[in-house]
Scaffold this motif. Structure first.
Motif, mmCIF file in Angstrom:
data_model
loop_
_atom_site.group_PDB
_atom_site.id
_atom_site.type_symbol
_atom_site.label_atom_id
_atom_site.label_comp_id
_atom_site.label_asym_id
_atom_site.label_seq_id
_atom_site.Cartn_x
_atom_site.Cartn_y
_atom_site.Cartn_z
ATOM 1 N N TYR A 186 9.484 37.755 30.597
ATOM 2 C CA TYR A 186 9.581 39.208 30.455
ATOM 3 C C TYR A 186 10.318 39.814 31.646
ATOM 4 C CZ TYR A 186 8.170 44.099 30.088
ATOM 5 O OH TYR A 186 8.173 45.478 30.009
ATOM 6 N N GLN A 187 11.295 40.680 31.343
ATOM 7 C CA GLN A 187 12.111 41.356 32.351
ATOM 8 C C GLN A 187 12.760 40.353 33.309
ATOM 9 O OE1 GLN A 187 9.634 44.538 34.097
ATOM 10 N NE2 GLN A 187 10.915 45.995 32.974
ATOM 11 N N THR A 188 13.435 39.360 32.725
ATOM 12 C CA THR A 188 14.203 38.391 33.504
ATOM 13 C C THR A 188 15.658 38.440 33.056
ATOM 14 O OG1 THR A 188 13.803 36.587 31.944
ATOM 15 C CG2 THR A 188 12.209 36.869 33.742
ATOM 16 N N VAL A 189 16.520 37.861 33.877
ATOM 17 C CA VAL A 189 17.944 37.800 33.532
ATOM 18 C C VAL A 189 18.147 36.996 32.257
ATOM 19 C CG1 VAL A 189 20.198 36.961 34.298
ATOM 20 C CG2 VAL A 189 18.667 38.092 35.924
ATOM 21 N N ALA A 190 17.370 35.930 32.060
ATOM 22 C CA ALA A 190 17.522 35.098 30.865
ATOM 23 C C ALA A 190 17.266 35.894 29.594
ATOM 24 C CB ALA A 190 16.568 33.896 30.943
ATOM 25 N N THR A 191 16.234 36.716 29.601
ATOM 26 C CA THR A 191 15.923 37.529 28.418
ATOM 27 C C THR A 191 17.012 38.564 28.166
ATOM 28 O OG1 THR A 191 13.563 37.243 28.846
ATOM 29 C CG2 THR A 191 14.191 39.011 27.354
ATOM 30 N N LEU A 192 17.530 39.168 29.226
ATOM 31 C CA LEU A 192 18.602 40.148 29.063
ATOM 32 C C LEU A 192 19.862 39.486 28.504
ATOM 33 C CD1 LEU A 192 19.524 43.048 29.378
ATOM 34 C CD2 LEU A 192 20.101 42.562 31.756
ATOM 35 N N LEU A 193 20.190 38.276 28.996
ATOM 36 C CA LEU A 193 21.345 37.562 28.462
ATOM 37 C C LEU A 193 21.148 37.209 26.991
ATOM 38 C CD1 LEU A 193 22.352 35.169 31.393
ATOM 39 C CD2 LEU A 193 23.516 37.256 30.640
ATOM 40 N N LEU A 194 19.926 36.865 26.603
ATOM 41 C CA LEU A 194 19.651 36.581 25.195
ATOM 42 C C LEU A 194 19.875 37.831 24.350
ATOM 43 C CD1 LEU A 194 18.686 34.792 22.918
ATOM 44 C CD2 LEU A 194 16.319 35.290 23.578
ATOM 45 N N THR A 199 20.661 50.720 26.062
ATOM 46 C CA THR A 199 19.231 50.683 25.753
ATOM 47 C C THR A 199 18.600 49.335 26.068
ATOM 48 O OG1 THR A 199 19.872 50.222 23.457
ATOM 49 C CG2 THR A 199 19.315 52.485 24.017
ATOM 50 N N ALA A 200 19.224 48.233 25.662
ATOM 51 C CA ALA A 200 18.640 46.913 25.931
ATOM 52 C C ALA A 200 18.560 46.663 27.436
ATOM 53 C CB ALA A 200 19.463 45.821 25.250
ATOM 54 N N THR A 201 19.570 47.100 28.171
ATOM 55 C CA THR A 201 19.557 46.911 29.621
ATOM 56 C C THR A 201 18.420 47.701 30.267
ATOM 57 O OG1 THR A 201 21.963 46.638 29.553
ATOM 58 C CG2 THR A 201 20.962 47.043 31.710
ATOM 59 N N LEU A 202 18.189 48.912 29.793
ATOM 60 C CA LEU A 202 17.100 49.720 30.337
ATOM 61 C C LEU A 202 15.744 49.059 30.124
ATOM 62 C CD1 LEU A 202 18.109 53.353 29.284
ATOM 63 C CD2 LEU A 202 17.846 52.505 31.620
ATOM 64 N N MET A 203 15.544 48.445 28.954
ATOM 65 C CA MET A 203 14.229 47.933 28.589
ATOM 66 C C MET A 203 13.966 46.511 29.052
ATOM 67 S SD MET A 203 14.019 49.478 24.727
ATOM 68 C CE MET A 203 12.404 48.774 24.462
ATOM 69 N N LEU A 204 15.020 45.713 29.256
ATOM 70 C CA LEU A 204 14.828 44.291 29.512
ATOM 71 C C LEU A 204 15.242 43.841 30.904
ATOM 72 C CD1 LEU A 204 16.164 42.907 26.116
ATOM 73 C CD2 LEU A 204 13.779 43.077 26.812
ATOM 74 N N SER A 205 15.999 44.630 31.607
ATOM 75 C CA SER A 205 16.524 44.169 32.887
ATOM 76 C C SER A 205 15.411 44.041 33.916
ATOM 77 C CB SER A 205 17.598 45.128 33.396
ATOM 78 O OG SER A 205 17.068 46.429 33.553
ATOM 79 N N ILE A 261 16.214 56.547 15.190
ATOM 80 C CA ILE A 261 15.370 55.426 15.609
ATOM 81 C C ILE A 261 15.055 55.521 17.101
ATOM 82 C CG2 ILE A 261 15.376 52.921 15.988
ATOM 83 C CD1 ILE A 261 16.893 52.670 13.344
ATOM 84 N N VAL A 262 16.079 55.723 17.920
ATOM 85 C CA VAL A 262 15.866 55.799 19.362
ATOM 86 C C VAL A 262 15.004 57.012 19.703
ATOM 87 C CG1 VAL A 262 16.993 56.009 21.602
ATOM 88 C CG2 VAL A 262 18.017 54.595 19.818
ATOM 89 N N SER A 263 15.239 58.141 19.051
ATOM 90 C CA SER A 263 14.428 59.338 19.314
ATOM 91 C C SER A 263 12.972 59.091 18.942
ATOM 92 C CB SER A 263 14.980 60.526 18.518
ATOM 93 O OG SER A 263 16.308 60.814 18.893
ATOM 94 N N GLN A 264 12.756 58.384 17.836
ATOM 95 C CA GLN A 264 11.388 58.070 17.412
ATOM 96 C C GLN A 264 10.692 57.173 18.431
ATOM 97 O OE1 GLN A 264 9.862 59.348 14.739
ATOM 98 N NE2 GLN A 264 7.954 58.245 15.134
ATOM 99 N N PHE A 265 11.427 56.182 18.957
ATOM 100 C CA PHE A 265 10.845 55.299 19.962
ATOM 101 C C PHE A 265 10.530 56.045 21.253
ATOM 102 C CE2 PHE A 265 12.427 51.400 17.747
ATOM 103 C CZ PHE A 265 11.192 50.763 17.690
ATOM 104 N N PRO A 285 20.494 48.573 16.371
ATOM 105 C CA PRO A 285 20.622 49.218 17.684
ATOM 106 C C PRO A 285 19.959 48.383 18.751
ATOM 107 C CG PRO A 285 19.032 50.368 16.301
ATOM 108 C CD PRO A 285 19.695 49.369 15.433
ATOM 109 N N GLY A 286 20.443 48.513 19.978
ATOM 110 C CA GLY A 286 19.923 47.712 21.068
ATOM 111 C C GLY A 286 18.441 47.904 21.297
ATOM 112 N N VAL A 287 17.908 49.085 20.940
ATOM 113 C CA VAL A 287 16.497 49.343 21.179
ATOM 114 C C VAL A 287 15.622 48.443 20.323
ATOM 115 C CG1 VAL A 287 16.345 51.225 19.488
ATOM 116 C CG2 VAL A 287 14.774 51.157 21.441
ATOM 117 N N ILE A 288 16.028 48.134 19.084
ATOM 118 C CA ILE A 288 15.225 47.261 18.225
ATOM 119 C C ILE A 288 15.297 45.821 18.718
ATOM 120 C CG2 ILE A 288 15.102 46.260 15.898
ATOM 121 C CD1 ILE A 288 15.609 48.939 14.755
ATOM 122 N N VAL A 289 16.500 45.363 19.091
ATOM 123 C CA VAL A 289 16.637 44.021 19.660
ATOM 124 C C VAL A 289 15.787 43.901 20.919
ATOM 125 C CG1 VAL A 289 18.264 42.401 20.704
ATOM 126 C CG2 VAL A 289 18.934 43.688 18.669
ATOM 127 N N ALA A 290 15.831 44.924 21.757
ATOM 128 C CA ALA A 290 15.069 44.886 23.001
ATOM 129 C C ALA A 290 13.570 44.866 22.731
ATOM 130 C CB ALA A 290 15.429 46.094 23.868
#
Length: 486
Positions: A353-361, A429-435, A183-187, A333-338
């Motif tokens: 978008y790209q806020t601390v609140a979204t990352l905490l969610l 992965t989620a941290t990379l995409m949402l932070s 999944i991650v490789s496909q993304f 996987p974190g990539v789908i949640v992100a």
């Protein structure tokens, strides 16, 4: 939201496209790879955890306190750091069995911790009765003690199974393809392609199977009692002249799960010298990682309390459905949640978008299972009669809950916070995409250097993750070994 995101992609893709993507031979291979990993690693983790728990809690093994610490310490070493160490030390390790080995070494403490905590809470009277009837110690453990560990074993096994489903970095480094790796490789190849999203449906289906199995193992039996029995030590089984043979197991596990990664990290640090440390980046990454871990742990456990409360105090079809939904999302996987959160924030709530609140969610969605398992087990072991007695003596219901139930359940809540904080410390992965822009965590810095095959540059960030996780391991060890009845 993440499951809805996957289902929307399914509907938008249409049945013809979805069936062509989901029923490919490649998906079958990935499904077999993933299930082989689960079928082998989860039972082996349970067996290893039970063996170590028996040796450190019910036998007279020498230096038991030391072996307890060493059995918990692998939690401080992220799974992908374990794989990094093994890949550095033995580059030819590839495929299923190396993946199983590293998975077991990385995750068996998730069963060991709740098992030793429950062992220390058990009333020894039933074991004494069995012994007086002539039952041998191994048979007592299997027929008397083991059934009382069902809740701890099933909860820990579920956590391991979900971790194996969603783990990415470990299996990339070991070169073992699972559904999540694909999944991650496909993304990475096609950012918004439907194939990766549709493969997420298979992970959700597997999560449902694991949840059903855990519910069956857990059963409906009562795990709390008014009065814990005699507050006394259980008679330890004497190993006699066989003690060196028994000591070989915890020594070997410590050497493989702790010794090899630590030696590998020190080796790369010595090769790199002072120039390898990148101290300004390391300081920023450590500070930001600690901040996210603390904020995320508090947020997740606060969100887990009402879910765990309903599961322990008012079980029913609706409550079980609500609980299971969170476990299903935790298996993604974190990539789908992100990506689900990216889609929602960009289309509906752009300021988030790209806020601390979204990352905490995202952390809430990913790590609620860890908190729920710990909090639910602690609440289930607090007799509701104590709460009712407090209200009968004049305490308001909320005061009775806070002063009696939550106080007695606090060790489990603290353990849940520690488990969540450890997960956030190593989340990638989620941290990379949402932070927010400018965010640098230890995991992202480590992965960036590993991707460039810079083992020397990655080592300081890996060591910092281990050091940051050690206090959390101490909390987990203390609450587990301090769970003795009084």
């Amino acid at each position: 939201m993440p499951v809805g995101f996957v289902l929307v992609v399914l509907v938008q893709s249409g049945w013809d496209t979805a069936s062509a993507l989901l029923f490919r031979p490649r998906i079958g291979e990935l499904l077999i790879n993933t299930m082989l990993l689960e079928v082998l690693a989860v039972p082996l983790s349970i067996l290893l955890a039970l063996a170590l728990a028996w040796l450190t809690e019910r036998s007279d093994l020498k230096w038991r306190a030391l072996w307890r610490w060493l059995a918990v310490a692998p939690l401080a070493i992220p799974a992908f750091v374990q794989a990094y160490a093994w890949d550095s030390a033995i580059p030819v390790l590839r495929g299923l069995w190396p993946a199983v080995l590293v998975s077991v070494l990385a995750y068996f403490p998730l069963v060991y911790l709740p098992v030793i905590a429950q062992l220390r809470r058990l009333d020894p009277a039933m074991e004494d009765v069995a012994a007086t009837l002539g039952t041998k110690p191994p048979a007592i453990f299997v027929h008397v003690v083991l059934p009382q560990l069902r809740l701890a074993i099933s909860g820990g096994a579920l956590l391991i199974a979900l971790h194996l489903l969603s783990e990415y970095g470990l299996y990339v480094l070991i070169r073992y393809d699972t559904l999540t790796v694909a999944i991650v490789s496909q993304f990475q190849a096609v950012y918004d392609g439907p194939a990766a999203n549709l493969m997420g449906i298979v992970l959700v289906f597997l999560a449902v199977l694991f949840l059903a199995g855990e519910a069956w193992l857990r059963g409906e039996r009562r795990y709390a009692r008014v009065g814990g029995g005699a507050a006394r030590q259980v008679a330890l089984v004497k190993l006699g002249a066989w003690w060196p043979l028994f000591m070989a197991l915890p020594a070997l596990v410590a050497a493989l799960a702790i010794g090899l990664p630590v030696v590998t990290l020190l080796r790369w640090l010595l090769i790199g010298g002072i120039e390898a440390w990148h101290l300004p980046q390391l300081a920023v990454a450590t500070w930001q990682t600690a901040g996210y871990a603390l904020a995320g742990a508090v947020t997740v456990c606060v969100m887990a309390l009402p879910i765990a409360w309903l599961a322990a105090r008012a079980p029913g079809p609706l409550q079980k459905t609500l609980e299971n939904i969170h476990f299903q999302v935790g298996a993604l996987p974190g990539v789908i949640v992100a990506l689900a959160l990216v889609a929602v924030t960009v289309r509906v709530a752009l300021p988030l978008y790209q806020t601390v609140a979204t990352l905490l969610l995202a952390y809430v969605l990913l790590y609620l299972p860890r908190a729920i398992v710990s909090v639910r087990a602690s609440l289930a072991q607090v007799p509701i009669e104590l709460e009712r007695a407090a209200t009968a003596l004049g305490r308001p219901p909320l005061a009775a809950v806070v002063g009696v139930t939550l106080r007695l359940a606090f060790p489990g809540i603290a353990a849940g916070m520690a488990l969540v904080a450890m997960g956030i410390t190593t989340e990638l992965t989620a941290t990379l995409m949402l932070s927010p822009i400018g965010t640098e965590t230890l995991a992202t810095q480590f992965w960036a250097r590993t991707g460039e095959f810079d083992h020397v540059g990655a080592a300081p960030f890996a060591l910092a993750m281990v050091v940051l996780s050690l206090p959390l391991c101490i909390i987990l060890h203390s609450q587990a070994t301090g769970a003795r009845l009084s």
